[in-house]
Scaffold this motif. Sequence first.
Motif, PDB file in Angstrom:
ATOM      1  N   GLU A 134       0.844  -1.243  -0.059  1.00  0.00           N
ATOM      2  CA  GLU A 134      -0.039   0.074   0.014  1.00  0.00           C
ATOM      3  C   GLU A 134       0.718   1.375  -0.074  1.00  0.00           C
ATOM      4  N   CYS A 135       2.141   1.155   0.451  1.00  0.00           N
ATOM      5  CA  CYS A 135       2.834   2.215   0.504  1.00  0.00           C
ATOM      6  C   CYS A 135       3.331   2.662  -0.975  1.00  0.00           C
ATOM      7  N   ASP A 136       3.168   4.163  -0.909  1.00  0.00           N
ATOM      8  CA  ASP A 136       3.729   4.708  -2.330  1.00  0.00           C
ATOM      9  C   ASP A 136       4.965   5.612  -2.341  1.00  0.00           C
ATOM     10  N   VAL A 137       5.499   5.717  -1.140  1.00  0.00           N
ATOM     11  CA  VAL A 137       6.643   6.578  -1.060  1.00  0.00           C
ATOM     12  C   VAL A 137       7.762   6.189  -1.781  1.00  0.00           C
ATOM     13  N   SER A 138       7.916   4.801  -1.951  1.00  0.00           N
ATOM     14  CA  SER A 138       8.797   4.292  -3.031  1.00  0.00           C
ATOM     15  C   SER A 138       8.704   4.864  -4.472  1.00  0.00           C
ATOM     16  N   LYS A 139       7.569   4.795  -4.736  1.00  0.00           N
ATOM     17  CA  LYS A 139       7.390   4.942  -6.221  1.00  0.00           C
ATOM     18  C   LYS A 139       7.614   6.550  -6.460  1.00  0.00           C
ATOM     19  N   ARG A 140       7.106   7.315  -5.597  1.00  0.00           N
ATOM     20  CA  ARG A 140       7.427   8.647  -5.593  1.00  0.00           C
ATOM     21  C   ARG A 140       8.858   9.121  -5.502  1.00  0.00           C
ATOM     22  N   LEU A 141       9.481   8.386  -4.756  1.00  0.00           N
ATOM     23  CA  LEU A 141      11.129   8.781  -4.791  1.00  0.00           C
ATOM     24  C   LEU A 141      11.781   8.162  -5.867  1.00  0.00           C
ATOM     25  N   ALA A 142      11.452   7.090  -6.335  1.00  0.00           N
ATOM     26  CA  ALA A 142      11.843   6.593  -7.868  1.00  0.00           C
ATOM     27  C   ALA A 142      11.714   7.636  -9.077  1.00  0.00           C
ATOM     28  N   VAL A 143      10.400   8.121  -8.881  1.00  0.00           N
ATOM     29  CA  VAL A 143      10.117   9.227  -9.859  1.00  0.00           C
ATOM     30  C   VAL A 143      11.060  10.325  -9.627  1.00  0.00           C
ATOM     31  N   ASN A 144      11.235  10.679  -8.571  1.00  0.00           N
ATOM     32  CA  ASN A 144      12.003  12.092  -8.285  1.00  0.00           C
ATOM     33  C   ASN A 144      13.381  11.609  -8.638  1.00  0.00           C
ATOM     34  N   LEU A 145      14.114  10.443  -8.469  1.00  0.00           N
ATOM     35  CA  LEU A 145      15.471   9.971  -8.849  1.00  0.00           C
ATOM     36  C   LEU A 145      15.434  10.006 -10.252  1.00  0.00           C
ATOM     37  N   SER A 146      14.380   9.422 -10.924  1.00  0.00           N
ATOM     38  CA  SER A 146      14.454   9.451 -12.416  1.00  0.00           C
ATOM     39  C   SER A 146      14.410  10.713 -13.074  1.00  0.00           C
ATOM     40  N   GLU A 147      13.658  11.615 -12.324  1.00  0.00           N
ATOM     41  CA  GLU A 147      13.576  13.042 -13.219  1.00  0.00           C
ATOM     42  C   GLU A 147      14.986  13.651 -13.109  1.00  0.00           C
TER      43      GLU A 147
ATOM     44  N   ILE B  39      -1.331  15.847  -1.961  1.00  0.00           N
ATOM     45  CA  ILE B  39      -2.853  15.647  -1.705  1.00  0.00           C
ATOM     46  C   ILE B  39      -3.184  14.285  -2.402  1.00  0.00           C
ATOM     47  N   GLU B  40      -2.188  13.810  -3.479  1.00  0.00           N
ATOM     48  CA  GLU B  40      -2.319  12.267  -4.066  1.00  0.00           C
ATOM     49  C   GLU B  40      -2.033  11.438  -3.016  1.00  0.00           C
ATOM     50  N   ASN B  41      -1.334  11.506  -2.196  1.00  0.00           N
ATOM     51  CA  ASN B  41      -0.654  10.935  -1.281  1.00  0.00           C
ATOM     52  C   ASN B  41      -1.993  10.301  -0.177  1.00  0.00           C
ATOM     53  N   TYR B  42      -2.911  10.963  -0.002  1.00  0.00           N
ATOM     54  CA  TYR B  42      -4.051  10.754   0.813  1.00  0.00           C
ATOM     55  C   TYR B  42      -4.983   9.843   0.126  1.00  0.00           C
ATOM     56  N   ARG B  43      -5.009   9.501  -1.134  1.00  0.00           N
ATOM     57  CA  ARG B  43      -5.564   8.871  -1.790  1.00  0.00           C
ATOM     58  C   ARG B  43      -7.278   9.082  -1.492  1.00  0.00           C
ATOM     59  N   LEU B  44      -7.511  10.196  -1.483  1.00  0.00           N
ATOM     60  CA  LEU B  44      -8.850  10.701  -1.165  1.00  0.00           C
ATOM     61  C   LEU B  44      -9.706  11.084  -2.234  1.00  0.00           C
ATOM     62  N   LEU B  45      -9.124  11.959  -3.349  1.00  0.00           N
ATOM     63  CA  LEU B  45      -9.574  12.474  -4.401  1.00  0.00           C
ATOM     64  C   LEU B  45      -9.298  11.793  -5.781  1.00  0.00           C
ATOM     65  N   PRO B  46     -10.113  11.815  -6.802  1.00  0.00           N
ATOM     66  CA  PRO B  46      -9.795  11.271  -8.056  1.00  0.00           C
ATOM     67  C   PRO B  46      -8.489  11.913  -8.572  1.00  0.00           C
ATOM     68  N   ILE B  47      -7.755  11.214  -9.277  1.00  0.00           N
ATOM     69  CA  ILE B  47      -6.361  11.541  -9.618  1.00  0.00           C
ATOM     70  C   ILE B  47      -6.743  12.758 -10.630  1.00  0.00           C
ATOM     71  N   PHE B  48      -7.368  13.051 -11.606  1.00  0.00           N
ATOM     72  CA  PHE B  48      -7.654  14.079 -12.370  1.00  0.00           C
ATOM     73  C   PHE B  48      -7.908  15.504 -11.811  1.00  0.00           C
ATOM     74  N   ILE B  96      -4.338   8.282   8.932  1.00  0.00           N
ATOM     75  CA  ILE B  96      -3.620   7.697  10.097  1.00  0.00           C
ATOM     76  C   ILE B  96      -4.337   6.143  10.145  1.00  0.00           C
ATOM     77  N   PHE B  97      -5.771   6.220   9.997  1.00  0.00           N
ATOM     78  CA  PHE B  97      -6.364   4.975  10.348  1.00  0.00           C
ATOM     79  C   PHE B  97      -6.084   3.954   9.261  1.00  0.00           C
ATOM     80  N   ARG B  98      -5.516   4.546   7.631  1.00  0.00           N
ATOM     81  CA  ARG B  98      -5.303   3.826   6.697  1.00  0.00           C
ATOM     82  C   ARG B  98      -3.980   3.253   6.756  1.00  0.00           C
ATOM     83  N   ASN B  99      -3.069   3.766   7.992  1.00  0.00           N
ATOM     84  CA  ASN B  99      -1.772   3.532   8.141  1.00  0.00           C
ATOM     85  C   ASN B  99      -0.866   3.912   6.709  1.00  0.00           C
ATOM     86  N   LEU B 100      -1.395   5.301   6.299  1.00  0.00           N
ATOM     87  CA  LEU B 100      -0.597   5.623   5.092  1.00  0.00           C
ATOM     88  C   LEU B 100       0.754   6.367   5.902  1.00  0.00           C
ATOM     89  N   ASP B 101       1.880   5.922   5.077  1.00  0.00           N
ATOM     90  CA  ASP B 101       3.161   6.483   5.628  1.00  0.00           C
ATOM     91  C   ASP B 101       3.680   7.674   4.677  1.00  0.00           C
TER      92      ASP B 101
END
Lengths: 172, 146
Positions: A134-147, B39-48, B96-101
């Motif tokens: 579920e973690c997305d930070v690796s994807k974002r860091l990878a994109v940052n490094l790629s850029e 904002i995207e990190n929160y995964r609450l809004l549609p990407i577009f 927090i409840f979705r354990n988003l880092d």
Amino acid sequence: MLKQINFRFIFLLIVISILLGVFYNFLSPFGVKFIRENIELQYAEPNIDNDLDSLNSTANYNITPPSLIMTEAAYTLYNSKKILFIDARDQWDFDESHIKGSINIPEYKFDMNMPIVKALNKNFTFIVYCGDVECDVSKRLAVNLSEIGFNKIYILEGGVENWIANNYPMEP
Amino acid sequence: MFLLKNTYFLLIIRIILSIVFIISGIEKIANPSEFAQSIENYRLLPIFSINIFAIFLPWLELIAGMLLLFGIKIRENSMLITSLMMLFTTAVIIAIFRNLDIDCGCFGTLAAQKVGFRKVLENSVLICIGFILLFSKVQSSIELKN
């Protein structure tokens, strides 16, 4: 209480903010597209380990976007000792435990001028990871490094959670 | 209760809330792509739709903060700022409840802060300030005619 509040003023403020935002975004060199696009990642091709020597020794001016790599394939590369793992989580998670031999570049404070980033060879092969699927930070860091010119970046699918599940080396 | 009617106390908390939002707005206007990513990190809004919010929200924060600082339409701007804070805090709690880092994206690249209960507590203080200003009998320095 609510009757004393001028809601037309609030609406006007929102409209002005939208107009100013659009106008500034149009003129600014740092403006963004109005419609955001999703980053699609591809899986890395098999047998990539055979190309590591040439990738790590010669400059590759064709910058490729990051691709996902399965845990088992990443472990194969780990054993080749020709790649470097980058932990994209914060320093507290990294200090608690991380893939053996990996370095820490927390995504949330990534800056291309960080000493650790500047010290890396952009032609080398890196695998970026974070906590779990579920973690997305690796994807974002990878994109940052790629850029900023890192030519060969993989993103570990499933993160450190999958790595641990397979009993692969961790430290401390 | 005395504090809630004290002019100087109300002035100080109004300045604090204004400055927080002005700084937050300026940072996000200067780095819209980073704010959009937050904002995207929160995964609450549609990407577009994310970039649209990243474009206008910082300006709303900045303008509301500046008007509040100069004592213009205090109740309206307090209501706007408090509503925004409640919205942001709700997003943080969900994360927090979705354990988003993830980084909270509160001040752009100026100060990286992860989502957590500390951030919820900080936001709660600002929300309280907003409510105090909203319900206090404070006079705006300039009342714009309807």
